[in-house]
Design an enzyme around this catalytic site. Structure first.
Site, PDB file in Angstrom:
ATOM      1  CG  ASP A 126     -32.760 -20.004  58.729  1.00 28.86           C
ATOM      2  OD1 ASP A 126     -32.922 -19.234  59.692  1.00 28.86           O
ATOM      3  OD2 ASP A 126     -31.809 -19.911  57.943  1.00 28.86           O
TER       4      ASP A 126
ATOM      5  CB  CYS B  32     -32.360 -14.162  63.553  1.00 30.15           C
ATOM      6  SG  CYS B  32     -33.666 -13.677  62.414  1.00 30.15           S
TER       7      CYS B  32
ATOM      8  CE1 TYR C 230     -40.345 -18.398  55.439  1.00 26.39           C
ATOM      9  CE2 TYR C 230     -40.175 -20.278  56.922  1.00 26.39           C
ATOM     10  CZ  TYR C 230     -40.912 -19.245  56.385  1.00 26.39           C
ATOM     11  OH  TYR C 230     -42.215 -19.040  56.795  1.00 26.39           O
TER      12      TYR C 230
ATOM     13  CD  GLU D 236     -34.969 -18.371  49.792  1.00 27.24           C
ATOM     14  OE1 GLU D 236     -35.350 -17.215  49.540  1.00 27.24           O
ATOM     15  OE2 GLU D 236     -34.747 -18.792  50.937  1.00 27.24           O
TER      16      GLU D 236
ATOM     17  CD  GLN E  86     -26.425 -16.993  59.245  1.00 26.14           C
ATOM     18  OE1 GLN E  86     -26.249 -16.113  60.076  1.00 26.14           O
ATOM     19  NE2 GLN E  86     -27.618 -17.505  58.986  1.00 26.14           N
TER      20      GLN E  86
END
Length: 436
Positions: free
Chosen positions: A362, A389, A285, A309, A252
């Protein structure tokens, strides 16, 4: 409206309506929608049309504000203010001219509208809260938060951000959204090969400068370029926990984002009824395991949680970061393919444990998509926690989940990108059992 025509370059005086998704605002000219950035609801502005190809809407750039909103302020990035020529304004801070509390009100409107229009929710309620709290919270003007910045280098050696809505490099006098250390390092750069330069400041405070030159094809008689060196591994910290990640890998960008999201995800897990120690939980993810660790923290030492992932390096780090939990595992794979295989091959016992588990999603900005949502729903987990997001992508996936028998129990908005239009959200969906 059908008879209205215009060419790019035409000047119009417009009154601005509400905010729209994507950092633009809505005006109308003779009934036609015109999207305009760098303005505010209620303002009267002079604009120049930039794109009139669509019959349904046009795009314009703001040139002058003739009647300003009380929520307008001097832009936090002086080079991006309204009195600068539009093609000289750097991108990345498209809400920087708006007072910070009103930015969050606008983001809440966008999130709520998306959930209503695309998610089918009758009365969504979603405030947008700042990252962090107390003495380690936001700065008063929402600057100084980016621990990761990407600059670009053009063929003439200019280093800087892209101009807004373009791929043209402009040199920057300052970088107010960056942390002071990242800003100093960025402004000290003098030369580089064309391409990109990433600046990263992990938890130890030292800025890494990572050149990413464009790879040119090797011509006859030219020596091959050396391959990239082994990536440096840095440590990021959330509370008392350390996470290993490649310096150039995903983490992040807001200095408080990982902790804020961990807190929001933990709250969502409790809202979903907690983490059943007998369930099988999925972190899709999963990156380097940030949210898998949150699941395991709530569930306890023996919690079975699998992080999936597609990036093999991130998976390697996730395995290290989750090593203290005996039931945690990190796997490399594309989420859609990994889920399809699980749906096809899971045993009766595994399906029973999955039905007691929580799935955390995510996904990238485009969202998980129908194929992944349908596969998750086919596993019938007790609840889904969705970290998003993009409000519209979230809302579309929420609509698909609702059709599969999952209803939102709550949506939390987080302002992890102050002075930009971006907003993060964490949604909790619980199984109702009724498919529509």
């Amino acid at each position: 409206m059908a008879g209205t025509t215009a060419d790019p370059g035409q000047i119009l005086d417009l009154e601005i309506g509400d905010v729209a998704h994507g950092g633009v605002f809505v005006a109308r000219h003779e009934g036609r929608v015109v999207f305009v950035p760098d303005v505010l609801p209620g303002e009267r502005v002079r604009v120049r049309l930039t794109d009139t190809r669509k019959s349904s809407f046009w795009r314009a750039e703001a040139l002058e504000v003739t009647d300003a909103s009380p929520h307008r302020r001097l832009h936090v990035w002086r080079q991006a203010d309204i009195d600068v020529a539009p093609d000289r304004r750097p991108g990345g801070a498209d809400f920087g001219h708006i007072a910070l509390p009103y930015q969050r009100e606008l983001k809440s409107r966008v999130l709520t509208d998306a959930l209503r229009r695309f998610g089918g929710m009758a009365d969504p309620v979603s405030d947008v809260a700042p990252a962090g709290s107390g003495v380690d919270g936001e700065t008063e003007d929402g600057t100084g938060w980016r621990t990761r910045v990407s600059l670009h280098v053009d063929a003439d050696g200019r280093i800087g951000p892209f101009a807004a809505r373009s791929h043209r490099v402009i040199e920057a006098d300052d970088l107010p959204l960056a942390t002071p250390a990242v800003e100093r390092s960025a402004l000290a750069l003098r030369s580089a090969e064309p391409g990109r330069i990433d600046l990263v400041q992990p938890a130890d405070g030292r800025v890494r400068v990572l050149p990413r030159p464009e790879r040119q094809p090797r011509g006859r008689g030219q020596a091959p370029k050396r391959g990239p060196a082994a990536p440096e591994v840095v440590v990021e910290r959330v509370g008392g926990r350390a996470f290993r990640v490649d310096a150039g890998g995903f983490w992040q960008v807001h200095r408080l984002a990982a902790a804020s999201l961990t807190g929001a995800v933990t709250a969502a897990l409790h809202e979903a009824g907690g983490v059943d120690p007998d369930g099988w939980h999925l972190d899709l993810y999963g990156g380097v395991g940030l949210f898998a660790a949150a699941i395991a923290d709530v569930g306890g030492a023996a919690t079975r949680v699998t992080s999936v992932e597609s990036d093999a390096r991130a998976t390697e780090h996730a395995g290290e970061n989750l090593a203290e939990w005996v039931g945690a595992r990190a796997e490399t794979g594309r989420v859609d393919r990994w889920l399809a295989r699980l749906v096809a091959e899971a045993s009766v016992h595994e399906r029973e444990r999955l039905s007691q588990g929580i799935v955390l999603l995510d996904p990238p900005r485009a969202g998980a998509g129908r194929e992944v949502v349908d596969a998750v729903a086919a596993l019938a987990p007790a609840a889904v926690v969705y970290v998003a997001c993009d409000p519209v992508a979230l809302a579309r996936d929420v609509s698909t989940f609702r059709a599969a028998g999952y209803e939102p129990a709550g949506v939390r908005g987080l302002d992890l990108f102050p002075n930009s239009h971006h907003v993060e959200a964490v949604a909790t969906l619980t199984r109702t059992g009724a498919r529509r």
